[in-house]
Design a protein around this motif. Structure first.
Motif, PDB file in Angstrom:
ATOM      1  N   ASP A  27       0.821  -1.215   0.000  1.00 46.52           N
ATOM      2  CA  ASP A  27       0.000   0.000   0.000  1.00 46.52           C
ATOM      3  C   ASP A  27       0.853   1.263   0.000  1.00 46.52           C
ATOM      4  N   ALA A  28       1.901   1.282   0.803  1.00 43.26           N
ATOM      5  CA  ALA A  28       2.745   2.472   0.896  1.00 43.26           C
ATOM      6  C   ALA A  28       3.482   2.754  -0.407  1.00 43.26           C
ATOM      7  N   THR A  29       3.881   1.704  -1.109  1.00 44.34           N
ATOM      8  CA  THR A  29       4.655   1.902  -2.338  1.00 44.34           C
ATOM      9  C   THR A  29       3.778   2.147  -3.553  1.00 44.34           C
ATOM     10  N   ARG A  30       2.499   1.789  -3.498  1.00 41.58           N
ATOM     11  CA  ARG A  30       1.618   1.957  -4.668  1.00 41.58           C
ATOM     12  C   ARG A  30       0.833   3.256  -4.668  1.00 41.58           C
ATOM     13  N   LYS A  31       0.758   3.924  -3.529  1.00 41.37           N
ATOM     14  CA  LYS A  31      -0.068   5.126  -3.420  1.00 41.37           C
ATOM     15  C   LYS A  31       0.230   6.177  -4.482  1.00 41.37           C
ATOM     16  N   PRO A  32       1.504   6.424  -4.853  1.00 37.00           N
ATOM     17  CA  PRO A  32       1.772   7.499  -5.819  1.00 37.00           C
ATOM     18  C   PRO A  32       1.223   7.256  -7.224  1.00 37.00           C
ATOM     19  N   TYR A  33       1.009   5.999  -7.611  1.00 37.26           N
ATOM     20  CA  TYR A  33       0.606   5.800  -9.006  1.00 37.26           C
ATOM     21  C   TYR A  33      -0.648   4.962  -9.231  1.00 37.26           C
ATOM     22  N   LEU A  34      -1.279   4.465  -8.189  1.00 33.72           N
ATOM     23  CA  LEU A  34      -2.576   3.806  -8.384  1.00 33.72           C
ATOM     24  C   LEU A  34      -3.667   4.860  -8.189  1.00 33.72           C
ATOM     25  N   LEU A  35      -3.724   5.774  -9.147  1.00 34.62           N
ATOM     26  CA  LEU A  35      -4.617   6.919  -9.052  1.00 34.62           C
ATOM     27  C   LEU A  35      -6.066   6.520  -9.306  1.00 34.62           C
ATOM     28  N   GLY A  36      -6.975   7.224  -8.660  1.00 38.55           N
ATOM     29  CA  GLY A  36      -8.399   7.012  -8.908  1.00 38.55           C
ATOM     30  C   GLY A  36      -9.065   6.032  -7.975  1.00 38.55           C
ATOM     31  N   ARG A  37      -8.297   5.344  -7.133  1.00 41.55           N
ATOM     32  CA  ARG A  37      -8.919   4.353  -6.242  1.00 41.55           C
ATOM     33  C   ARG A  37      -9.922   5.006  -5.290  1.00 41.55           C
ATOM     34  N   ASP A  38      -9.512   6.094  -4.663  1.00 40.36           N
ATOM     35  CA  ASP A  38     -10.416   6.739  -3.713  1.00 40.36           C
ATOM     36  C   ASP A  38     -11.602   7.391  -4.412  1.00 40.36           C
ATOM     37  N   ARG A  39     -11.410   7.819  -5.658  1.00 34.98           N
ATOM     38  CA  ARG A  39     -12.547   8.345  -6.422  1.00 34.98           C
ATOM     39  C   ARG A  39     -13.583   7.249  -6.638  1.00 34.98           C
ATOM     40  N   ALA A  40     -13.134   6.040  -6.949  1.00 30.23           N
ATOM     41  CA  ALA A  40     -14.054   4.918  -7.126  1.00 30.23           C
ATOM     42  C   ALA A  40     -14.773   4.596  -5.824  1.00 30.23           C
ATOM     43  N   LEU A  41     -14.058   4.652  -4.701  1.00 32.55           N
ATOM     44  CA  LEU A  41     -14.685   4.372  -3.407  1.00 32.55           C
ATOM     45  C   LEU A  41     -15.706   5.446  -3.053  1.00 32.55           C
ATOM     46  N   THR A  42     -15.390   6.696  -3.331  1.00 33.89           N
ATOM     47  CA  THR A  42     -16.334   7.785  -3.084  1.00 33.89           C
ATOM     48  C   THR A  42     -17.587   7.602  -3.923  1.00 33.89           C
ATOM     49  N   MET A  43     -17.405   7.183  -5.157  1.00 30.71           N
ATOM     50  CA  MET A  43     -18.544   6.912  -6.037  1.00 30.71           C
ATOM     51  C   MET A  43     -19.426   5.817  -5.446  1.00 30.71           C
ATOM     52  N   LEU A  44     -18.793   4.756  -4.965  1.00 28.15           N
ATOM     53  CA  LEU A  44     -19.554   3.662  -4.359  1.00 28.15           C
ATOM     54  C   LEU A  44     -20.316   4.130  -3.127  1.00 28.15           C
ATOM     55  N   LEU A  45     -19.676   4.917  -2.293  1.00 27.50           N
ATOM     56  CA  LEU A  45     -20.295   5.358  -1.043  1.00 27.50           C
ATOM     57  C   LEU A  45     -21.413   6.371  -1.264  1.00 27.50           C
TER      58      LEU A  45
END
Length: 207
Positions: A27-45
């Motif tokens: 998780d710590a090493t992927r945060k800079p380039y796995l963009l859009g994950r939190d946008r997808a979670l916000t959409m779901l919520l």
């Protein structure tokens, strides 16, 4: 069929070798380039649902974040990597997490019923047969349900040399960025993230 099974088993071995060594720092090493994950979670919520299955749940990061905002829902997942299943079960003991291949997983069995939502987060581009995996997920949805996916985009908005370098780097990890045609075939509603770096897609069961 035997060739497909062998391919999936070989992919499982690769995942166990790679993620078995990196799961604690993933998780710590992927945060800079796995963009859009939190946008997808916000959409779901922002939508009403009571059950979700994540295909390719990895460390359990997304499920943990969703549950922190919607604790009464049912959470579960399917992942082809034994090392990640073990890791995520420690992190998310309240979730029903199983080993399985996205292409033929028994998604309905995770909760004993069809889920309202299915999530793919940077998973489809690593799955050997992404079309088959997405079709399987859509077939498993409850009526009125949808699949939400976030993944690498086409990189068409990047300079040519940068796009080539990005694709070559991802290929080392068996990642194949999904093309606009892939989403078009599945009648997805797509949103670009950071120009064409990533895509958030929503596909309804009825399409």
């Amino acid at each position: 069929m035997s060739g497909s099974v062998q391919s999936l088993d070989e992919h499982r071995d690769f995942l166990n070798r790679y993620y078995g060594a990196t799961r604690r720092v993933y998780d710590a090493t992927r945060k800079p380039y796995l963009l859009g994950r939190d946008r997808a979670l916000t959409m779901l919520l922002s939508e009403p649902w009571t059950s979700i299955v994540e295909v390719g749940f990895g460390t359990g990061r997304n499920l943990q974040r969703l549950r922190s905002r919607r604790p009464t829902a049912k959470y579960g997942g399917i992942d082809a990597c034994d090392a990640m299943v073990e890791h995520a079960r420690e992190r998310c003991p309240w979730a029903s997490l199983e080993h399985g291949y996205a292409e033929d997983a028994d998604i309905e069995a995770v909760h004993g019923q069809a889920p309202d939502r299915i999530l793919f987060s940077y998973a489809l581009s690593m799955i050997p047969e992404p079309d088959r995996a997405l079709d399987r997920a859509l077939a498993a949805l409850a009526p009125g349900g949808s699949v939400v996916a976030v993944d690498f985009g086409s990189f068409e908005g990047m300079p040519g040399f940068a796009a080539l370098a990005m694709r070559a780097w991802l290929a080392r990890f068996r990642v194949r960025p999904l093309t606009p045609d892939f989403w078009h075939r599945h009648r997805a509603k797509v949103t670009s993230v950071a120009d064409t770096y990533a895509t958030v897609a929503v596909i309804g069961a009825g399409r």
